[in-house]
Design a protein around this motif. Sequence first.
Motif, mmCIF file in Angstrom:
data_model
loop_
_atom_site.group_PDB
_atom_site.id
_atom_site.type_symbol
_atom_site.label_atom_id
_atom_site.label_comp_id
_atom_site.label_asym_id
_atom_site.label_seq_id
_atom_site.Cartn_x
_atom_site.Cartn_y
_atom_site.Cartn_z
ATOM 1 N N ILE A 23 0.840 -1.205 0.000
ATOM 2 C CA ILE A 23 0.000 0.000 0.000
ATOM 3 C C ILE A 23 0.877 1.257 0.000
ATOM 4 O O ILE A 23 1.767 1.407 0.830
ATOM 5 C CB ILE A 23 -0.926 0.067 1.237
ATOM 6 C CG1 ILE A 23 -1.815 -1.171 1.329
ATOM 7 C CG2 ILE A 23 -1.759 1.346 1.240
ATOM 8 C CD1 ILE A 23 -2.904 -1.244 0.293
ATOM 9 N N TYR A 24 0.596 2.141 -0.952
ATOM 10 C CA TYR A 24 1.253 3.446 -1.022
ATOM 11 C C TYR A 24 0.275 4.536 -0.595
ATOM 12 O O TYR A 24 -0.935 4.369 -0.716
ATOM 13 C CB TYR A 24 1.640 3.789 -2.462
ATOM 14 C CG TYR A 24 2.827 3.075 -3.037
ATOM 15 C CD1 TYR A 24 4.079 3.131 -2.426
ATOM 16 C CD2 TYR A 24 2.721 2.395 -4.249
ATOM 17 C CE1 TYR A 24 5.173 2.500 -2.999
ATOM 18 C CE2 TYR A 24 3.813 1.768 -4.820
ATOM 19 C CZ TYR A 24 5.037 1.824 -4.185
ATOM 20 O OH TYR A 24 6.120 1.206 -4.756
ATOM 21 N N ILE A 25 0.836 5.657 -0.159
ATOM 22 C CA ILE A 25 0.101 6.917 -0.121
ATOM 23 C C ILE A 25 0.686 7.718 -1.268
ATOM 24 O O ILE A 25 1.900 7.930 -1.334
ATOM 25 C CB ILE A 25 0.288 7.680 1.202
ATOM 26 C CG1 ILE A 25 -0.305 6.889 2.347
ATOM 27 C CG2 ILE A 25 -0.281 9.083 1.093
ATOM 28 C CD1 ILE A 25 -1.456 7.489 3.067
ATOM 29 N N GLU A 53 -4.826 6.537 -0.896
ATOM 30 C CA GLU A 53 -4.190 5.231 -0.774
ATOM 31 C C GLU A 53 -4.321 4.516 -2.106
ATOM 32 O O GLU A 53 -5.366 4.594 -2.762
ATOM 33 C CB GLU A 53 -4.868 4.397 0.314
ATOM 34 C CG GLU A 53 -4.502 4.808 1.702
ATOM 35 C CD GLU A 53 -5.074 3.860 2.753
ATOM 36 O OE1 GLU A 53 -5.561 2.763 2.396
ATOM 37 O OE2 GLU A 53 -5.034 4.240 3.923
#
Length: 87
Positions: A23-25, A53
């Motif tokens: 998971i990235y922001i 997200e």
Amino acid sequence: MKEWTKERCSEEPQELQLVADGIYIQRKNIEKVQHEATEGMEAYTDWECESREITVSEYQMLESIKQINTDKAIDDYTAQLIEEGLL
């Protein structure tokens, strides 16, 4: 992939930050904001941006879409149609 939301940060944020496994922001429109001193509060600086997200696979898909040169693809397809006598 979630919707973009407004985010405020005390430090300059990264455009892409891994926050959990897969998971990235993702952030865009990152701006430094200077706040004037007011009664009872000193002047300070923070950062405002839009964030969401996004999974690693969603991010990779979006990046691969960016790599596609649509103008070249259209030109190649048009040339192919001309060669085949369809245009």
